[in-house]
Design a protein around this motif. Structure first.
Motif, PDB file in Angstrom:
ATOM      1  N   ALA A   3     -28.697  26.587  -2.384  1.00 26.56           N
ATOM      2  CA  ALA A   3     -29.508  27.354  -1.449  1.00 26.56           C
ATOM      3  C   ALA A   3     -30.873  26.695  -1.306  1.00 26.56           C
ATOM      4  O   ALA A   3     -31.371  26.047  -2.235  1.00 26.56           O
ATOM      5  CB  ALA A   3     -29.674  28.793  -1.923  1.00 26.56           C
ATOM      6  N   VAL A  62     -34.612  32.999  -0.115  1.00 25.07           N
ATOM      7  CA  VAL A  62     -33.888  32.091   0.776  1.00 25.07           C
ATOM      8  C   VAL A  62     -34.207  32.511   2.203  1.00 25.07           C
ATOM      9  O   VAL A  62     -34.035  33.680   2.551  1.00 25.07           O
ATOM     10  CB  VAL A  62     -32.365  32.165   0.537  1.00 25.07           C
ATOM     11  N   HIS A  98     -32.176  37.109   0.393  1.00 18.35           N
ATOM     12  CA  HIS A  98     -30.910  36.376   0.459  1.00 18.35           C
ATOM     13  C   HIS A  98     -30.654  35.948   1.905  1.00 18.35           C
ATOM     14  O   HIS A  98     -29.973  36.648   2.650  1.00 18.35           O
ATOM     15  CB  HIS A  98     -29.760  37.242  -0.043  1.00 18.35           C
ATOM     16  N   ALA A 102     -28.085  28.954   2.783  1.00 17.53           N
ATOM     17  CA  ALA A 102     -27.375  28.933   1.507  1.00 17.53           C
ATOM     18  C   ALA A 102     -25.890  28.810   1.792  1.00 17.53           C
ATOM     19  O   ALA A 102     -25.442  28.965   2.935  1.00 17.53           O
ATOM     20  CB  ALA A 102     -27.655  30.207   0.713  1.00 17.53           C
TER      21      ALA A 102
END
Length: 309
Positions: A3, A62, A98, A102
């Motif tokens: 990631a 991320v 998140h 990634a």
């Protein structure tokens, strides 16, 4: 999984490629194997800390909200999706943590749509945020057949979709852009004019009675010309300048995830009615370079990062 992350706020040099644990999925969340991720300026604005008063970020984070990929896991209550489905999403969660840069990403099911056959993963990843922003801003302004619409920033990521969607609604579209992008705007169905000095005279020459709708995708001084160009009873909408609402009684739009609208846009792409302009693609290992190119601000179309798992 690999990631792209940043552990503190700041410039492009904060990025690192690291190994992270696989994401978990809740009852209404999909885990998607990322095939392609679309880049947007908001990603680096969040990373630089400019939006800390509006968006919470849990570091290390991320970046990325635009995703296209394959469903790896389904949640307990995601009946419209199955493992192996190809999907796209504007997967914005309440907290930045998140993202799509990634190999795998948790995607709230309310943000996801099935990817139609005939739409590439790169096209699908380039569509969500910019396509939804264009669609929602035009809907808020009530753009309809027979209107004359001025779009500022017409050759940009959002503007390119805004021009096409307004034309599909039957509007006459005039778009501001640098002269280098005028032929591109003509290919999308707009009448181009140069932004900057002389924009009022050029716009008035094309629409002497003024514009029914003025759409601002550029920010800056774009709305300064509204008093000179807006027709009586006309409407202003902006994604960049709150003056559209506070000074001109129009609308300020912050894009929202909407799975049904995203599916509608994806099917327009599949049918050939909506064109997706991709400037370049990068592998995940070169994602920092992709963001550096985006931050230069001279890209026409979208930058996409592809991930091989």
């Amino acid at each position: 999984m690999k990631a792209l992350v940043y552990s503190d706020f700041g410039g492009n040099d904060r990025f690192q490629i690291v190994d992270r644990e696989m994401p978990h999925n809740g009852p209404d969340t999909l885990v998607v194997r990322v095939v392609a991720a679309g880049l947007n300026p908001v990603d680096y604005k969040v990373r630089e800390g400019y939006l800390r008063g509006a968006i919470d970020t849990l570091l290390p984070a991320v970046p990325g909200w635009d995703v296209a990929g394959i469903v790896e896991k389904t949640g307990l209550d995601t009946p419209k999706f199955a493992v192996g489905d190809a999907v796209l999403a504007y997967a914005r969660a309440d907290v930045v943590q998140h993202g799509s840069l990634a190999e795998y990403m948790p995607v709230p099911v309310r943000t996801a749509a099935h990817k139609p056959e005939g739409v590439s993963f790169e096209q699908a990843a380039a569509l969500p945020l910019t396509g939804l922003t264009a669609l929602q801003s035009l809907e808020r302004a009530g753009v309809r057949s027979g209107q004359t619409v001025l779009i500022h920033g017409a050759a940009g990521g959002v503007g390119s979709f805004g021009v096409q969607l307004a034309v599909l609604r039957g509007a006459r579209v005039v778009g501001t852009a640098s002269p280098a992008n005028h032929e591109y705007l003509r290919s999308l169905g707009a009448e181009p004019i140069a932004y900057g000095d002389g924009v009022v005279d050029a716009a008035r020459a094309l629409a002497p009675e003024g514009f029914d709708v003025i759409v601002d995708y550029a920010g800056g001084a774009s709305l300064d010309s509204v008093p000179h160009l807006l027709a009586s009873a006309g409407t202003v909408v902006s994604i960049a300048d709150p003056r559209a609402r506070s000074e001109f009684g129009g609308h300020y739009v912050w894009v929202r995830p909407d799975a049904a609208q995203l599916a509608e846009l994806a099917h327009l792409v599949a049918d050939g009615a909506l064109r997706v302009e991709i400037a370049a693609t990068y592998p995940l290992d070169e994602a920092a370079a992709a963001y550096a190119a985006l931050e230069q601000g001279h890209t026409r179309g979208k930058l996409v990062v592809t991930t091989a798992v």
